[in-house]
Design a protein around this motif. Structure first.
Motif, short mmCIF file in Angstrom:
data_model
loop_
_atom_site.label_atom_id
_atom_site.label_comp_id
_atom_site.label_asym_id
_atom_site.label_seq_id
_atom_site.Cartn_x
_atom_site.Cartn_y
_atom_site.Cartn_z
N MET A 1 1.02 -1.20 0.01
CA MET A 1 -0.07 0.15 0.05
C MET A 1 0.90 1.25 -0.08
O MET A 1 1.24 1.83 0.93
N SER A 2 1.28 1.54 -1.08
CA SER A 2 2.28 2.62 -1.29
C SER A 2 1.77 3.93 -0.87
O SER A 2 2.82 4.99 -0.52
N ASN A 3 0.37 4.20 -0.95
CA ASN A 3 0.16 5.65 -0.66
C ASN A 3 -0.07 5.94 1.00
O ASN A 3 -0.41 6.81 1.38
N LEU A 4 -0.27 4.80 1.53
CA LEU A 4 -0.19 4.86 3.00
C LEU A 4 0.87 5.72 3.92
O LEU A 4 1.77 5.16 3.67
N ARG A 5 0.36 6.79 4.19
CA ARG A 5 1.40 7.57 4.95
C ARG A 5 1.46 7.42 6.58
O ARG A 5 2.32 7.73 7.15
N PHE A 6 0.32 7.31 6.97
CA PHE A 6 0.35 7.10 8.42
C PHE A 6 -0.81 5.82 8.83
O PHE A 6 -1.90 5.70 8.40
N VAL A 7 -0.23 5.04 9.54
CA VAL A 7 -1.03 3.90 10.19
C VAL A 7 -0.83 3.88 11.82
O VAL A 7 0.55 4.17 12.27
N ASN A 8 -2.01 3.47 12.37
CA ASN A 8 -1.69 3.20 13.85
C ASN A 8 -2.18 1.83 14.40
O ASN A 8 -3.20 1.58 14.20
N PHE A 9 -1.36 1.16 15.06
CA PHE A 9 -1.56 -0.23 15.54
C PHE A 9 -1.52 -0.38 16.90
O PHE A 9 -1.63 -1.45 17.46
N ARG A 10 -1.38 1.07 17.55
CA ARG A 10 -1.23 0.83 18.93
C ARG A 10 -2.34 0.30 19.82
O ARG A 10 -3.47 0.17 19.42
N ASP A 11 -2.08 -0.61 20.96
CA ASP A 11 -2.79 -1.18 21.82
C ASP A 11 -3.41 -2.10 21.37
O ASP A 11 -4.87 -2.45 21.35
N ASN A 12 -2.82 -3.19 20.27
CA ASN A 12 -3.50 -4.24 19.85
C ASN A 12 -2.66 -5.48 20.30
O ASN A 12 -1.29 -5.35 20.63
N PRO A 13 -3.17 -6.88 20.54
CA PRO A 13 -2.38 -7.77 21.19
C PRO A 13 -1.69 -8.56 19.84
O PRO A 13 -2.02 -9.78 19.87
N LEU A 14 -0.75 -7.91 19.14
CA LEU A 14 -0.16 -8.40 18.07
C LEU A 14 0.69 -9.71 18.45
O LEU A 14 1.26 -9.47 19.63
N THR A 15 0.64 -10.80 17.63
CA THR A 15 1.44 -11.98 17.95
C THR A 15 2.86 -11.67 18.26
O THR A 15 3.40 -12.37 19.25
N TYR A 16 3.66 -10.71 17.58
CA TYR A 16 4.96 -10.67 17.77
C TYR A 16 5.48 -9.44 18.43
O TYR A 16 4.73 -8.44 18.22
N ASP A 17 6.21 -9.30 19.46
CA ASP A 17 6.95 -8.12 19.99
C ASP A 17 8.04 -7.82 19.24
O ASP A 17 9.02 -8.46 19.48
N VAL A 18 7.62 -6.67 18.44
CA VAL A 18 8.71 -6.24 17.49
C VAL A 18 9.24 -4.69 17.71
O VAL A 18 8.43 -4.04 18.14
N MET A 19 10.54 -4.64 17.78
CA MET A 19 11.08 -3.43 18.04
C MET A 19 11.79 -2.89 16.69
O MET A 19 12.52 -3.73 16.45
#
Length: 121
Positions: free
Chosen positions: A47-65
């Motif tokens: 999705m090349s036009n996506l400039r801002f996305v927010n995934f805050r406070d979701n129980p994502l499977t991986y803890d990624v830094m």
């Protein structure tokens, strides 16, 4: 919805995103905070036009830094990066490396004329 530019979906208890979200080529802002998302669809990487996305406070499977890009990053700026577009791309890459894909399966069972549906992740 192909021409939609902004989509705010916080606090909707979403558990997954459909793969066809990648067809929203005009989307430049996507807010998905405080849902129940466990993974980010790999197709979102294109999705090349996506400039801002927010995934805050979701129980994502991986803890990624994200790797440190500069030494003196204040906490607020680092927080934005952790749940933004860079985070999304890094998360997808890490999920690929770990060889993980999450599938949702639906099982229909009929017991003595009573039909029940169970799903699992």
């Amino acid at each position: 919805m192909e021409k939609l530019h902004t989509l705010w979906l916080p606090r909707n208890e979403l558990e997954y995103l459909p793969d066809n979200i990648s067809r929203m080529q005009s989307l430049d802002t996507l807010v998905l905070s405080k849902n129940k998302l466990r993974d980010i669809p790999p197709l979102m990487e294109g999705m090349s036009n996506l400039r801002f996305v927010n995934f805050r406070d979701n129980p994502l499977t991986y803890d990624v830094m994200l790797p440190d890009l500069k030494e003196d990053v204040d906490e607020e700026e680092n927080d934005r990066e952790m749940f933004g577009r860079d985070f999304m791309h890094f998360y997808i890459q890490e999920a690929r490396k770990r060889g993980s894909q999450t599938f949702t399966s639906v099982l229909n069972v009929t017991l003595d004329g009573v039909s029940e549906t169970a799903s699992s992740l």
